[in-house]
Design a protein around this motif. Structure first.
Motif, PDB file in Angstrom:
ATOM      1  N   MET A   3      39.839 -23.753  46.631  1.00  0.00           N
ATOM      2  CA  MET A   3      38.556 -23.423  46.048  1.00  0.00           C
ATOM      3  C   MET A   3      38.775 -22.293  45.058  1.00  0.00           C
ATOM      4  SD  MET A   3      35.027 -22.305  47.915  1.00  0.00           S
ATOM      5  CE  MET A   3      35.793 -21.394  49.170  1.00  0.00           C
ATOM      6  N   ASN A   4      38.206 -22.407  43.884  1.00  0.00           N
ATOM      7  CA  ASN A   4      38.364 -21.415  42.831  1.00  0.00           C
ATOM      8  C   ASN A   4      37.103 -20.570  42.716  1.00  0.00           C
ATOM      9  OD1 ASN A   4      40.867 -22.444  42.211  1.00  0.00           O
ATOM     10  ND2 ASN A   4      40.016 -23.936  40.804  1.00  0.00           N
ATOM     11  N   LEU A   5      37.061 -19.487  43.474  1.00  0.00           N
ATOM     12  CA  LEU A   5      35.938 -18.566  43.359  1.00  0.00           C
ATOM     13  C   LEU A   5      36.177 -17.635  42.183  1.00  0.00           C
ATOM     14  CD1 LEU A   5      35.294 -17.528  47.064  1.00  0.00           C
ATOM     15  CD2 LEU A   5      34.033 -19.162  45.709  1.00  0.00           C
ATOM     16  N   SER A   6      35.102 -17.069  41.656  1.00  0.00           N
ATOM     17  CA  SER A   6      35.245 -16.117  40.559  1.00  0.00           C
ATOM     18  C   SER A   6      35.966 -14.870  41.066  1.00  0.00           C
ATOM     19  CB  SER A   6      33.883 -15.747  39.984  1.00  0.00           C
ATOM     20  OG  SER A   6      33.119 -15.065  40.954  1.00  0.00           O
ATOM     21  N   ASN A   7      36.635 -14.161  40.175  1.00  0.00           N
ATOM     22  CA  ASN A   7      37.388 -12.966  40.550  1.00  0.00           C
ATOM     23  C   ASN A   7      36.495 -11.762  40.793  1.00  0.00           C
ATOM     24  OD1 ASN A   7      39.750 -14.390  40.302  1.00  0.00           O
ATOM     25  ND2 ASN A   7      40.031 -13.828  38.170  1.00  0.00           N
ATOM     26  N   VAL A   8      35.275 -11.810  40.306  1.00  0.00           N
ATOM     27  CA  VAL A   8      34.344 -10.695  40.422  1.00  0.00           C
ATOM     28  C   VAL A   8      33.217 -11.096  41.368  1.00  0.00           C
ATOM     29  CG1 VAL A   8      32.793  -9.178  39.134  1.00  0.00           C
ATOM     30  CG2 VAL A   8      34.885 -10.005  38.071  1.00  0.00           C
ATOM     31  N   CYS A   9      32.827 -10.171  42.235  1.00  0.00           N
ATOM     32  CA  CYS A   9      31.723 -10.441  43.163  1.00  0.00           C
ATOM     33  C   CYS A   9      30.463 -10.793  42.372  1.00  0.00           C
ATOM     34  CB  CYS A   9      31.473  -9.219  44.035  1.00  0.00           C
ATOM     35  SG  CYS A   9      30.198  -9.471  45.276  1.00  0.00           S
ATOM     36  N   PRO A  10      29.735 -11.820  42.774  1.00  0.00           N
ATOM     37  CA  PRO A  10      28.525 -12.216  42.051  1.00  0.00           C
ATOM     38  C   PRO A  10      27.528 -11.060  41.944  1.00  0.00           C
ATOM     39  CG  PRO A  10      29.102 -13.867  43.680  1.00  0.00           C
ATOM     40  CD  PRO A  10      30.002 -12.710  43.912  1.00  0.00           C
ATOM     41  N   ASP A  11      27.014 -10.857  40.755  1.00  0.00           N
ATOM     42  CA  ASP A  11      26.069  -9.761  40.495  1.00  0.00           C
ATOM     43  C   ASP A  11      24.645 -10.310  40.623  1.00  0.00           C
ATOM     44  OD1 ASP A  11      25.089  -7.286  39.810  1.00  0.00           O
ATOM     45  OD2 ASP A  11      25.148  -7.709  37.660  1.00  0.00           O
ATOM     46  N   ILE A  12      24.227 -10.503  41.852  1.00  0.00           N
ATOM     47  CA  ILE A  12      22.894 -11.020  42.142  1.00  0.00           C
ATOM     48  C   ILE A  12      22.251 -10.129  43.191  1.00  0.00           C
ATOM     49  CG2 ILE A  12      23.335 -13.435  41.552  1.00  0.00           C
ATOM     50  CD1 ILE A  12      23.929 -13.973  44.464  1.00  0.00           C
ATOM     51  N   PRO A  13      20.929 -10.016  43.202  1.00  0.00           N
ATOM     52  CA  PRO A  13      20.269  -9.216  44.242  1.00  0.00           C
ATOM     53  C   PRO A  13      20.385  -9.886  45.611  1.00  0.00           C
ATOM     54  CG  PRO A  13      18.662 -10.136  42.705  1.00  0.00           C
ATOM     55  CD  PRO A  13      20.009 -10.527  42.210  1.00  0.00           C
ATOM     56  N   ASP A  14      20.248  -9.099  46.664  1.00  0.00           N
ATOM     57  CA  ASP A  14      20.369  -9.631  48.015  1.00  0.00           C
ATOM     58  C   ASP A  14      19.272 -10.635  48.348  1.00  0.00           C
ATOM     59  OD1 ASP A  14      22.637  -8.180  48.467  1.00  0.00           O
ATOM     60  OD2 ASP A  14      21.625  -6.576  49.569  1.00  0.00           O
ATOM     61  N   ASN A  15      18.116 -10.507  47.745  1.00  0.00           N
ATOM     62  CA  ASN A  15      17.019 -11.426  48.048  1.00  0.00           C
ATOM     63  C   ASN A  15      16.971 -12.614  47.089  1.00  0.00           C
ATOM     64  OD1 ASN A  15      16.169 -10.068  45.805  1.00  0.00           O
ATOM     65  ND2 ASN A  15      14.162  -9.518  46.600  1.00  0.00           N
ATOM     66  N   TRP A  16      18.009 -12.810  46.283  1.00  0.00           N
ATOM     67  CA  TRP A  16      18.090 -13.959  45.372  1.00  0.00           C
ATOM     68  C   TRP A  16      18.161 -15.231  46.206  1.00  0.00           C
ATOM     69  CZ3 TRP A  16      21.732 -17.830  44.651  1.00  0.00           C
ATOM     70  CH2 TRP A  16      21.654 -18.545  43.460  1.00  0.00           C
ATOM     71  N   ARG A  17      17.511 -16.287  45.747  1.00  0.00           N
ATOM     72  CA  ARG A  17      17.551 -17.582  46.423  1.00  0.00           C
ATOM     73  C   ARG A  17      17.953 -18.643  45.418  1.00  0.00           C
ATOM     74  NH1 ARG A  17      11.695 -16.924  48.739  1.00  0.00           N
ATOM     75  NH2 ARG A  17      11.365 -17.631  46.631  1.00  0.00           N
ATOM     76  N   GLY A  18      18.756 -19.583  45.877  1.00  0.00           N
ATOM     77  CA  GLY A  18      19.165 -20.663  44.991  1.00  0.00           C
ATOM     78  C   GLY A  18      19.580 -21.893  45.767  1.00  0.00           C
ATOM     79  N   GLY A  19      19.496 -23.017  45.109  1.00  0.00           N
ATOM     80  CA  GLY A  19      19.906 -24.279  45.701  1.00  0.00           C
ATOM     81  C   GLY A  19      21.408 -24.471  45.584  1.00  0.00           C
ATOM     82  N   VAL A  20      21.843 -25.677  45.819  1.00  0.00           N
ATOM     83  CA  VAL A  20      23.269 -25.988  45.811  1.00  0.00           C
ATOM     84  C   VAL A  20      23.865 -25.800  44.414  1.00  0.00           C
ATOM     85  CG1 VAL A  20      24.961 -27.824  46.169  1.00  0.00           C
ATOM     86  CG2 VAL A  20      23.088 -27.551  47.776  1.00  0.00           C
ATOM     87  N   ALA A  21      23.230 -26.334  43.389  1.00  0.00           N
ATOM     88  CA  ALA A  21      23.779 -26.250  42.032  1.00  0.00           C
ATOM     89  C   ALA A  21      23.851 -24.807  41.540  1.00  0.00           C
ATOM     90  CB  ALA A  21      22.938 -27.092  41.075  1.00  0.00           C
ATOM     91  N   ALA A  22      22.804 -24.044  41.774  1.00  0.00           N
ATOM     92  CA  ALA A  22      22.790 -22.643  41.337  1.00  0.00           C
ATOM     93  C   ALA A  22      23.836 -21.822  42.088  1.00  0.00           C
ATOM     94  CB  ALA A  22      21.404 -22.042  41.541  1.00  0.00           C
ATOM     95  N   THR A  23      24.008 -22.085  43.365  1.00  0.00           N
ATOM     96  CA  THR A  23      24.999 -21.353  44.157  1.00  0.00           C
ATOM     97  C   THR A  23      26.409 -21.704  43.711  1.00  0.00           C
ATOM     98  OG1 THR A  23      23.462 -21.346  46.016  1.00  0.00           O
ATOM     99  CG2 THR A  23      25.748 -20.857  46.502  1.00  0.00           C
ATOM    100  N   CYS A  24      26.649 -22.950  43.362  1.00  0.00           N
ATOM    101  CA  CYS A  24      27.968 -23.347  42.844  1.00  0.00           C
ATOM    102  C   CYS A  24      28.290 -22.609  41.555  1.00  0.00           C
ATOM    103  CB  CYS A  24      28.017 -24.850  42.613  1.00  0.00           C
ATOM    104  SG  CYS A  24      28.061 -25.831  44.109  1.00  0.00           S
TER     105      CYS A  24
END
Length: 73
Positions: A1-22
């Motif tokens: 699995m190729n995750l990004s090298n930088v931690c995602p810059d999103i708020p803790d209460n962010w919500r997203g579906g499968v496509a957005a999370t990918c």
């Protein structure tokens, strides 16, 4: 699995579906939705990612859980 090298810059209460999370986890090259579903089936206890059911019955991922999952890899 190729995750990004930088931690995602999103708020803790962010919500997203499968496509957005990918897109968030993969960075420039999104991870496969089948890969995300595989880790969602594992669940949090077995090293996967936790998710909730949205009002429409789809998988919903939260920002805090996405960051926790990213840090484990």
């Amino acid at each position: 699995m190729n995750l990004s090298n930088v931690c995602p810059d999103i708020p803790d209460n962010w919500r997203g579906g499968v496509a957005a999370t990918c897109r968030v986890l993969g960075g420039a090259k999104p991870i496969s939705d089948e890969t995300l579903r595989k880790y969602a089936r594992l669940g949090r206890r077995l090293g996967g990612i936790d998710w909730k059911v949205s009002k429409s019955g789809r998988m919903m991922f939260y920002g805090a859980e996405i960051k926790r999952f990213w840090r484990t890899f």
